[in-house]
Motif scaffolding. Sequence first.
Motif, mmCIF file in Angstrom:
data_model
loop_
_atom_site.group_PDB
_atom_site.id
_atom_site.type_symbol
_atom_site.label_atom_id
_atom_site.label_comp_id
_atom_site.label_asym_id
_atom_site.label_seq_id
_atom_site.Cartn_x
_atom_site.Cartn_y
_atom_site.Cartn_z
ATOM 1 N N UNK B 65 -24.014 -73.597 -2.825
ATOM 2 C CA UNK B 65 -24.440 -71.681 -3.339
ATOM 3 C C UNK B 65 -25.530 -71.835 -4.801
ATOM 4 N N UNK B 66 -23.907 -72.666 -5.239
ATOM 5 C CA UNK B 66 -25.020 -73.049 -6.889
ATOM 6 C C UNK B 66 -26.458 -73.367 -6.846
ATOM 7 N N UNK B 67 -26.419 -75.103 -5.594
ATOM 8 C CA UNK B 67 -27.870 -75.271 -6.007
ATOM 9 C C UNK B 67 -28.171 -74.711 -5.092
ATOM 10 N N UNK B 68 -28.288 -74.281 -4.207
ATOM 11 C CA UNK B 68 -29.566 -73.384 -3.456
ATOM 12 C C UNK B 68 -29.521 -71.666 -3.441
ATOM 13 N N UNK B 69 -29.391 -71.307 -4.649
ATOM 14 C CA UNK B 69 -29.526 -70.132 -4.916
ATOM 15 C C UNK B 69 -30.361 -69.740 -4.596
ATOM 16 N N UNK B 70 -31.189 -70.293 -5.361
ATOM 17 C CA UNK B 70 -32.978 -69.547 -4.816
ATOM 18 C C UNK B 70 -33.232 -68.926 -3.944
ATOM 19 N N UNK B 71 -32.932 -69.004 -1.908
ATOM 20 C CA UNK B 71 -33.269 -69.272 -1.020
ATOM 21 C C UNK B 71 -33.038 -67.816 -1.127
ATOM 22 N N UNK B 72 -31.905 -67.167 -1.877
ATOM 23 C CA UNK B 72 -30.871 -65.951 -1.562
ATOM 24 C C UNK B 72 -31.547 -64.559 -1.932
ATOM 25 N N UNK B 73 -32.352 -63.741 -1.599
ATOM 26 C CA UNK B 73 -32.254 -62.308 -2.160
ATOM 27 C C UNK B 73 -31.075 -61.966 -3.646
ATOM 28 N N UNK B 74 -31.344 -60.959 -4.655
ATOM 29 C CA UNK B 74 -30.834 -61.247 -5.469
ATOM 30 C C UNK B 74 -29.060 -60.072 -5.184
ATOM 31 N N UNK B 75 -29.218 -59.079 -4.368
ATOM 32 C CA UNK B 75 -28.264 -58.761 -3.884
ATOM 33 C C UNK B 75 -27.721 -59.279 -2.570
ATOM 34 N N UNK B 76 -28.168 -60.417 -2.348
ATOM 35 C CA UNK B 76 -26.811 -61.363 -1.204
ATOM 36 C C UNK B 76 -26.581 -62.671 -1.951
ATOM 37 N N UNK B 77 -26.503 -63.128 -2.780
ATOM 38 C CA UNK B 77 -26.604 -63.964 -4.524
ATOM 39 C C UNK B 77 -25.693 -63.011 -5.376
ATOM 40 N N UNK B 78 -25.268 -61.665 -5.722
ATOM 41 C CA UNK B 78 -24.225 -61.229 -6.118
ATOM 42 C C UNK B 78 -22.887 -61.297 -5.440
ATOM 43 N N UNK B 79 -23.135 -60.667 -4.386
ATOM 44 C CA UNK B 79 -22.080 -60.291 -3.213
ATOM 45 C C UNK B 79 -21.436 -61.736 -3.392
ATOM 46 N N UNK B 80 -22.374 -63.386 -3.304
ATOM 47 C CA UNK B 80 -21.118 -64.229 -3.234
ATOM 48 C C UNK B 80 -21.007 -64.527 -4.021
ATOM 49 N N UNK B 81 -21.778 -65.090 -5.236
ATOM 50 C CA UNK B 81 -20.984 -65.075 -6.669
ATOM 51 C C UNK B 81 -19.214 -64.406 -6.681
ATOM 52 N N UNK B 82 -19.676 -62.781 -6.673
ATOM 53 C CA UNK B 82 -18.600 -62.482 -7.098
ATOM 54 C C UNK B 82 -17.593 -62.483 -5.750
ATOM 55 N N UNK B 83 -17.872 -63.290 -4.412
ATOM 56 C CA UNK B 83 -16.871 -62.657 -3.891
ATOM 57 C C UNK B 83 -16.125 -64.915 -4.318
ATOM 58 N N UNK B 84 -16.937 -66.029 -4.430
ATOM 59 C CA UNK B 84 -16.599 -67.033 -4.500
ATOM 60 C C UNK B 84 -15.825 -67.303 -5.723
ATOM 61 N N UNK B 85 -16.390 -66.489 -6.823
ATOM 62 C CA UNK B 85 -15.218 -66.575 -8.139
ATOM 63 C C UNK B 85 -14.141 -65.536 -8.375
ATOM 64 N N UNK B 86 -13.903 -65.047 -7.464
ATOM 65 C CA UNK B 86 -12.642 -64.246 -7.920
ATOM 66 C C UNK B 86 -11.844 -65.191 -6.972
ATOM 67 N N UNK B 87 -12.308 -65.726 -5.394
ATOM 68 C CA UNK B 87 -11.237 -66.541 -4.781
ATOM 69 C C UNK B 87 -10.684 -67.956 -5.788
ATOM 70 N N UNK B 88 -11.820 -68.534 -6.139
ATOM 71 C CA UNK B 88 -11.169 -69.628 -7.527
ATOM 72 C C UNK B 88 -10.761 -69.418 -7.904
#
Lengths: 329, 258
Positions: B65-88
């Motif tokens: 996700x970190x290296x290919x974030x540019x294929x995502x739109x902003x809302x879907x990237x933010x959703x993934x980032x929040x979920x992943x960082x919380x879980x990590x």
Amino acid sequence: MAPSLLHPPSQLSPGDALQLSQQAPILLQSSAGAASTSLFSGLLAAPETAALWIQYENLLLSCLRTGDQRAAHLCLERLIARFGDENERIMALKGLVKEADAQNTGELENILKEYDQILKENNTNIPITKRRVALLRSMGRLSDAASALVQLLDFSPTDAEAWSELADVYLVQGMYPQAIYAMEEALVLAPNAWNIHARLGEMQYMAATAPGAASGSYQKCMAESLKRFARSIELCDDYLRGYYGLKLVTNALLKEQNKLAKQSEEGEFSLPETKTIERLNELATAKLSEIVRRSTAQETGWRGYDKLEVEAARKLLSDEATAASAIER
Amino acid sequence: MAQVPVQTIHRDPQLFYWILFPITLVMILTGVLRHYATVLMASAPKKLDQRAMREQRSLAHGVGVRSNFHVLSRPSFVARRDALTTAYESGAYLKDPERRGQAPPNPMSDPSSMDGMMGAMKNQMAMIIPNTLIMSWINAFFSGYVIMKLPFPLTIKFKSMLQAGVATKDMDPRWMSSISWYFLCFFGLQSVFNFLLGNDNAANQMAQQMGQMGPQGGFGPGVDPDKQFLAEAENLAVIEHYSVLDGVEDRLLEAIGV
């Protein structure tokens, strides 16, 4: 491109698959023993290559597809003789052959129970997990298949095949946001896959135009769909699906441009100017008619297109032409 | 300038059949034997259990996700980032969450990493034992002979390599002793083994040593996965999002042109 046994046969047309499976007797005879056990002949014979076993596996799949059970069983026997019963991939192939042999739903249920048993012993057996999902899906238990996939993706979130299967399962159930999410995950794993970009565009378009879709998200979905198609064309020149989608989206947008609100929310994709949409529409029309013309004329370099896709593009163009002439009259 | 007289050494022609040929044959056969011994002794790659696999692949997911974030739109990237960082950060993906924050276990006491070390040990043994045996065999039977003359001239530097075991100062470096022939075989038989055993054989010791240097997948011993997760969460958090879809339609029109 001529069909080859070195590529997985899932994308082949029925004719090509038949042609491949008819090669079965030749291949099965030419490499008779395949796995030689004696050390001496092993030293002298040509070294064993991975290509041979890939051929066997693909031949097995083609034979199952064309109903040649005997040759399929022969391939499977040789694969088992080489790799043993316990190999995960072989276990999945064995299951596949059993599924193909099954006559009624009861037998399929039994196979499903066997899969559950195998997974109870070893819960990281990914090929069997995927077989189980496929079996559930073909038995029509879509929500079970989806939850099995979600379980698989929980411990193996880097599996692009599973993500795209999940997207497809959600899509047939009409759960567009979930399908789009899963497809985006596949795209993260393969960022330059133009077909996945185009597929996402199609999904966004479906989500936007589906009956009962939230009207607020219409514009956002259409905007992203348009951009996805544009990206897929950017990655792959003369990509028929990309141009087809671009044409559809721009047509729909031009038809109701006065209904569209100007401003969208912060951070989301906004629609380009009407002028740009018009130019994109023109471009798509020009390219589509070029592709249709050239691939129908069988020009060199333009032969790889799927016949049905070209036909659909031709139909789209001619529909529009008749509509336009009707308006003029 | 005085011409250096050509050295001639009268050798028994039988030397060729009784020394050169046997050494070569023995070297090839031990190589083949070593290949099969390694194949037989190789333990199957260790199976990961589900939680270990989850731990590894979740981290890889974050990296993806970190290296290919540019294929995502902003809302879907933010959703993934929040979920992943919380879980990590909460340690949801850890193999055993209750061990969180403790020092990593000593790799010597961990039975699973012992296995890997045993494997490396076995390979080393399969290499060392036959080499020692052959070397002492050659030393015991054939030391001190000059067995052949190379068909091409060499500089004096090669003397120590080619005439090991024959301490004669003035001898032309083209003359070879048996132990030197052994070393030549030792280093030069790779292509023969490739021909006999296929490309990925285990007969050659050089290739094996290279292989051991290779990167090890997953978490090596002594690495704390929790720390890696936290570092990855931080990496995700600092990403400045942009999308490859921004302005793609203009790029397309410019590139293709109507």
